[in-house]
Motif scaffolding. Structure first.
Motif, PDB file in Angstrom:
ATOM      1  N   ARG A 160       0.840  -1.187   0.000  1.00  0.00           N
ATOM      2  CA  ARG A 160       0.000   0.000   0.000  1.00  0.00           C
ATOM      3  C   ARG A 160       0.886   1.252   0.000  1.00  0.00           C
ATOM      4  O   ARG A 160       0.645   2.216  -0.744  1.00  0.00           O
ATOM      5  CB  ARG A 160      -0.878  -0.041   1.254  1.00  0.00           C
ATOM      6  CG  ARG A 160      -1.975   0.972   1.219  1.00  0.00           C
ATOM      7  CD  ARG A 160      -2.988   0.739   2.341  1.00  0.00           C
ATOM      8  NE  ARG A 160      -3.854   1.893   2.434  1.00  0.00           N
ATOM      9  CZ  ARG A 160      -4.178   2.488   3.584  1.00  0.00           C
ATOM     10  NH1 ARG A 160      -3.743   2.020   4.734  1.00  0.00           N
ATOM     11  NH2 ARG A 160      -4.966   3.541   3.564  1.00  0.00           N
ATOM     12  N   THR A 202      -8.265   6.360 -13.586  1.00  0.00           N
ATOM     13  CA  THR A 202      -7.670   5.012 -13.499  1.00  0.00           C
ATOM     14  C   THR A 202      -6.927   4.643 -14.784  1.00  0.00           C
ATOM     15  O   THR A 202      -6.248   3.635 -14.836  1.00  0.00           O
ATOM     16  CB  THR A 202      -8.730   3.925 -13.227  1.00  0.00           C
ATOM     17  OG1 THR A 202      -9.649   3.903 -14.318  1.00  0.00           O
ATOM     18  CG2 THR A 202      -9.462   4.168 -11.936  1.00  0.00           C
ATOM     19  N   THR A 231      -8.608   1.951  -8.678  1.00  0.00           N
ATOM     20  CA  THR A 231      -9.886   2.558  -8.255  1.00  0.00           C
ATOM     21  C   THR A 231      -9.749   3.284  -6.922  1.00  0.00           C
ATOM     22  O   THR A 231     -10.278   4.386  -6.772  1.00  0.00           O
ATOM     23  CB  THR A 231     -10.989   1.483  -8.097  1.00  0.00           C
ATOM     24  OG1 THR A 231     -10.427   0.205  -8.397  1.00  0.00           O
ATOM     25  CG2 THR A 231     -12.135   1.747  -9.014  1.00  0.00           C
ATOM     26  N   ASP A 232      -9.040   2.678  -5.969  1.00  0.00           N
ATOM     27  CA  ASP A 232      -8.914   3.305  -4.650  1.00  0.00           C
ATOM     28  C   ASP A 232      -8.179   4.629  -4.727  1.00  0.00           C
ATOM     29  O   ASP A 232      -8.589   5.630  -4.137  1.00  0.00           O
ATOM     30  CB  ASP A 232      -8.146   2.376  -3.680  1.00  0.00           C
ATOM     31  CG  ASP A 232      -8.995   1.181  -3.289  1.00  0.00           C
ATOM     32  OD1 ASP A 232     -10.188   1.145  -3.694  1.00  0.00           O
ATOM     33  OD2 ASP A 232      -8.469   0.279  -2.600  1.00  0.00           O
ATOM     34  N   ALA A 275     -10.230   7.291  -6.351  1.00  0.00           N
ATOM     35  CA  ALA A 275     -11.233   7.815  -5.417  1.00  0.00           C
ATOM     36  C   ALA A 275     -10.581   8.808  -4.450  1.00  0.00           C
ATOM     37  O   ALA A 275     -11.160   9.858  -4.133  1.00  0.00           O
ATOM     38  CB  ALA A 275     -11.870   6.665  -4.645  1.00  0.00           C
ATOM     39  N   ALA A 276      -9.351   8.479  -3.999  1.00  0.00           N
ATOM     40  CA  ALA A 276      -8.641   9.379  -3.084  1.00  0.00           C
ATOM     41  C   ALA A 276      -8.366  10.716  -3.768  1.00  0.00           C
ATOM     42  O   ALA A 276      -8.535  11.786  -3.173  1.00  0.00           O
ATOM     43  CB  ALA A 276      -7.331   8.730  -2.642  1.00  0.00           C
TER      44      ALA A 276
END
Ligand SMILES: [Zn+2]
Ligand SMILES: [Zn+2]
Length: 606
Positions: free
Chosen positions: A44, A73, A80-81, A84-85
């Motif tokens: 991460r 993306t 995707t994460d 979104a951030a």
């Protein structure tokens, strides 16, 4: 001109402003660092770091992509994460994960992590075990001897941590010359393009070419200051507006650089430019010289007499002020190049007409230190040579690393022989080419590691066959001064050595130089016909101006080299030239300002 106190600015809220890619990348970097301290999943952490790189390198502002409704993306490394951030950041001014982690992990640990030898793991240990949440905390517990007691730290690390804290403090708020220029360029362009702006110039330590700058001063002449001030205040790279009024605006950029813009009347521009360029010490000498001549020098101009109000800074007759050279002339001085304005004897030299002819970028005929794909460079020999040709160079030296630097793919004798086979091909192609613009001659060099005992990382017979032998230290940087000095002196006396590269090993904002008796090194270098390098990388600038002056006084020749590891790195030459100018150096003292045949005879030590 009358000073008007700056009024408080009213910047729009962060969320309403268009974030630049640099600002977005900085937030992602911060998030990655805090997550790392927090012990988050390494994948991460890496994902955020890679996203930061992608964002920083993207040619179009992501904020514009988002505004157009583009699919984020589709960018490399943005899933995707992350998309979104980013969308949350553009819409609300905040990344939820960043807000969450800063609620848990003290932001002061980001400073703690900048201490050399303290990475995220150690920062986490210091925080969890000793409650360290800031640089001040770290200093306190280290002084109390509590860091040494931690598992995996010890006395030696504790000593290094204390030295490192002082170093981080010294560099905080200072930005390297190259980074400052890069950060300033878009702002300068925006202010220059603003309505009614006639002229904008850089002053301060950036104009003087100091290795690091604390803040940047801009001076403008404008019909009305309003548009100029608005152009700076409203720029997307601005993180915070510190003050904004009719004559001055101060902003802070992402990455901490402060920029001050002043709008001054055309008739006082030269005096203001002189005043705000400094240095303070240079200006003290000039003001005294003015007083000695019955004149008064200030940012408003050079004045004679007192007619007018006592408090009016512009009382009396204005003798000079519109242009800078005129101010110096009226004081009986030749115009002093900004790089010399440090009160190191430049005013006396200007009065006597003895200012040196300083090195200029146009004097540079070649680059004698660069890396290719043969070690840790990113471009081939042919590509680097073409880039050198584009810069108008007559020669280049290929100087990849020697074998001791294994992680760079350093060259042993066998690999050097293979590199020379390629250099033979390159030379043959050139001979076949016939007419056209001549390409730079490629000298065969190597950056040979100085081993711990002062020996060299290549056999003597191979050293003898090289056109150019650069020596430098990359390891064992923490030897005590006597041993480090002995080590360097050992290398310098080797008959094949030509250049001592980045002699102190300092990294600006990152690492202090080695402990070494530089004067002994300079004396030996001069005696053995070894040139000392002014490494032009803005992260090094090694030797720096003061050390270069000492080297030149000891009789050393200097090479100004970029140590480029990519084509773009060749462009760093200008920072080296600036540093050489600050050391009062002219083309006669700088080897790579000489024609090739003279360089060759210097290298042959004839
Ligand atoms: Zn090196
Ligand atoms: Zn190098």
């Amino acid at each position: 001109m009358h000073a008007v106190p700056a009024r408080g600015g009213h910047p729009p809220p962060m969320s309403a402003r268009r974030l630049s890619n640099a600002q977005v990348a900085a937030r992602l970097e911060r998030l990655a660092a805090l997550l790392e301290i927090d012990g988050a999943n390494p994948f991460r952490v890496r994902a955020y770091r890679q996203a930061a790189e992608t964002v920083a390198a993207h040619p179009e502002a992501l904020a514009d992509l988002r505004a157009r409704g583009a699919d984020l993306t589709e960018l490399k490394g943005i899933g995707t994460d992350l998309a979104a951030a980013l969308i949350a950041l553009f819409d609300t001014g905040e990344i939820p994960a960043l807000a969450e982690v800063t609620g848990r992990v003290p932001v002061g640990l980001l400073d703690v992590m900048r201490v050399p030898g303290v990475g995220p793991k150690r920062a986490a240990t210091l925080w969890r075990e000793l409650g360290v949440a800031s640089l001040d905390d770290l200093e306190r517990v280290a002084r109390a001897g509590r860091v040494a007691a931690l598992a995996g730290f010890g006395e030696k690390t504790q000593g290094k941590v204390l030295a490192g804290v002082a170093q981080v403090r010294r560099h905080r708020g200072r930005v390297g010359l190259g980074d400052a220029e890069a950060a300033l360029a878009p702002l300068l362009a925006a202010v220059r393009a603003a309505d009614g702006v006639e002229r904008v110039e850089v002053a301060g330590s950036l104009r003087r070419g100091r290795a690091t700058v604390g803040d940047v001063d801009l001076l403008a002449v404008a019909e009305s200051p309003v548009a100029a001030m608005a152009a700076l205040r409203g720029h997307s790279d601005v993180a915070e507006v510190l003050a904004s009024g009719d004559t001055k605006t101060s902003v802070r950029l992402e990455g901490d650089l402060q920029v001050d813009l002043r709008v001054v009347p055309a008739g006082a521009f030269g005096a203001a430019w002189q005043y705000f360029t400094g240095s303070k010490a240079h200006n003290v000498v000039l003001r005294q010289r003015a007083i000695d001549r019955g004149l008064r020098l200030s940012e408003y101009g050079l004045f004679r007499g007192d007619e007018g109000g006592r408090d009016d800074p512009e009382r009396g007759e204005r003798v000079a002020g519109a242009d800078e050279a005129g101010v110096y002339r009226a004081l009986g001085l030749a115009w002093v190049p900004p790089e010399l304005r440090e009160d190191r004897g430049e005013v006396a030299a200007a009065a006597a007409g003895r200012l040196p002819r300083l090195l200029e970028l146009a004097d540079v005929r070649g680059d004698l230190h660069l890396h290719t794909t043969w070690s840790d460079g990113t471009a081939s020999i042919r590509t680097m040579r073409a880039a050198g040709a584009a810069r108008g160079y007559a020669y280049l030296a290929v100087t990849d690393h020697s074998q001791a630097l294994r992680m760079t793919g350093g060259l042993d004798a066998a690999k050097l022989a293979r590199q020379w086979a390629e250099l033979d091909e390159v030379d043959a192609e050139d001979a076949d080419r016939g007419g056209g613009e001549p390409l730079p001659t490629v000298l065969r060099g190597l950056e040979v590691d100085i081993l711990k005992d002062g020996g060299l990382d290549l056999d003597d017979d191979w050293l003898a066959r090289l056109d150019l032998v650069i020596v430098s230290v990359h390891g064992h940087l923490d030897l005590p001064q006597a041993r480090q000095t002995e080590r360097l002196l050992g290398a310098l006396q080797h008959p094949e050595v030509n250049v001592l590269a980045h002699p102190t090993g300092r990294l600006l904002g990152g690492r202090e130089g080695i402990a070494v008796d530089l004067d002994a090194v300079f004396e030996a270098a001069a005696a053995h016909g070894v040139a000392v390098e002014c490494n032009a990388s803005p992260h090094r600038l090694d030797l720096g101006d003061v050390e270069l002056m000492r080297a030149a006084a000891a009789g050393c020749r200097v090479v100004v080299s970029t140590d480029a590891h990519a084509v773009a790195g060749l462009g760093d030459m200008r920072y080296g030239v600036t540093t050489a100018r600050r050391a009062w150096l002219g083309p006669e003292q700088v080897v790579n300002a000489w024609p090739l045949d003279r360089v060759r005879s210097f290298l042959a030590k004839r």
